[in-house]
Design an enzyme around this catalytic site. Structure first.
Site, PDB file in Angstrom:
ATOM      1  N   SER A  34       2.572  -8.833   4.998  1.00  0.00           N
ATOM      2  CA  SER A  34       3.470  -9.967   5.216  1.00  0.00           C
ATOM      3  C   SER A  34       2.783 -10.992   6.093  1.00  0.00           C
ATOM      4  CB  SER A  34       4.757  -9.496   5.899  1.00  0.00           C
ATOM      5  OG  SER A  34       5.535 -10.588   6.359  1.00  0.00           O
ATOM      6  N   TYR A  38       9.335  -5.101  12.497  1.00  0.00           N
ATOM      7  CA  TYR A  38       8.867  -5.351  11.129  1.00  0.00           C
ATOM      8  C   TYR A  38       7.426  -5.859  11.137  1.00  0.00           C
ATOM      9  CZ  TYR A  38       8.563  -7.673   6.566  1.00  0.00           C
ATOM     10  OH  TYR A  38       8.170  -8.098   5.322  1.00  0.00           O
TER      11      TYR A  38
END
Length: 222
Positions: free
Chosen positions: A131, A145
């Protein structure tokens, strides 16, 4: 993995368009639409319900894919999630461990299961999903995350060095703002608007954008 919705669905359909037979995993999303679309593109389709935090389920999806299609050429480990936004001082150990499990442990378990097959034939392709958060720390309340996706990014590099000499390629994608249920759930409209204004094309990314990159990385052109 995670092929019934969002980026995973886009990737699954792109591979089908390139002539691949596609197995997808799902946990809560209905896979029927994706399976039908794969078949419409001329490919064979397989949907497997799996909890990829579990060793037995990760092993099962590889076994069932090979049983259905006769081989496993490409793994796209896409499943994962934010779970919820949380400031560090309010983040429970349970949330931290769950983020590790769904984003990092699931990636490791799927790679290990696939590599046991790929190493035997000295050929294969793995595409993992990191990501933009791995590079910039993510948005507010997403440190858990971002940390897991940073670990995935490092795992991509380590795995590529380990299995590259065996003829197996490992690459990764690090998507930013992609218009999926993920951001519908976790990212406020004003945040999305601000990101678009900083983006040269002045639009959010789409699952199709990610899918094109994934199919390229899995192809011999890469």
């Amino acid at each position: 993995t995670g092929g019934a919705s969002g980026i995973g669905q886009g990737v699954a359909l792109a591979f089908a368009s390139e002539g691949a037979n596609v197995a997808i995993t799902y946990a809560t999303s209905d896979p029927a639409e994706t399976v039908a679309a794969i078949k419409d593109k001329g490919g064979k389709a397989l949907a497997i319900k799996a909890d990829l935090r579990l060793e037995k389920d990760a092993d099962l999806i590889v076994k069932e894919t090979i049983a259905a299609f006769g081989d496993l050429d490409v793994l796209v480990a896409n499943s994962g999630g934010l779970l919820k936004r949380s400031r560090v001082v309010e983040t429970s150990l349970e949330l931290w461990n769950e983020a590790l499990a769904i984003n990092l442990t699931s990636t490791f378990l799927c790679c290990r299961a696939a590599l046991r097959h790929m190493e035997a034939k000295k050929k294969g392709n793995i595409v993992l999903m990191s990501s933009l958060a791995a590079h910039d720390g993510g948005g507010f309340g997403a440190s858990h995350y971002a940390a897991t996706k940073g670990a995935v990014l490092t795992y991509i590099r380590a795995l590529a060095k380990e299995v590259g000499p065996l003829g197996i390629r490992v690459n990764g994608l690090a998507p930013g703002l992609i218009a999926t249920r993920f951001h519908d759930t976790f990212t406020p409209a004003e945040g999305r608007k601000a990101t678009v204004e900083r983006t040269p094309l002045r639009r959010e990314g789409t699952p199709k954008d990610c899918a094109g990159a994934a199919t390229f990385l899995a192809s011999d052109d890469a």
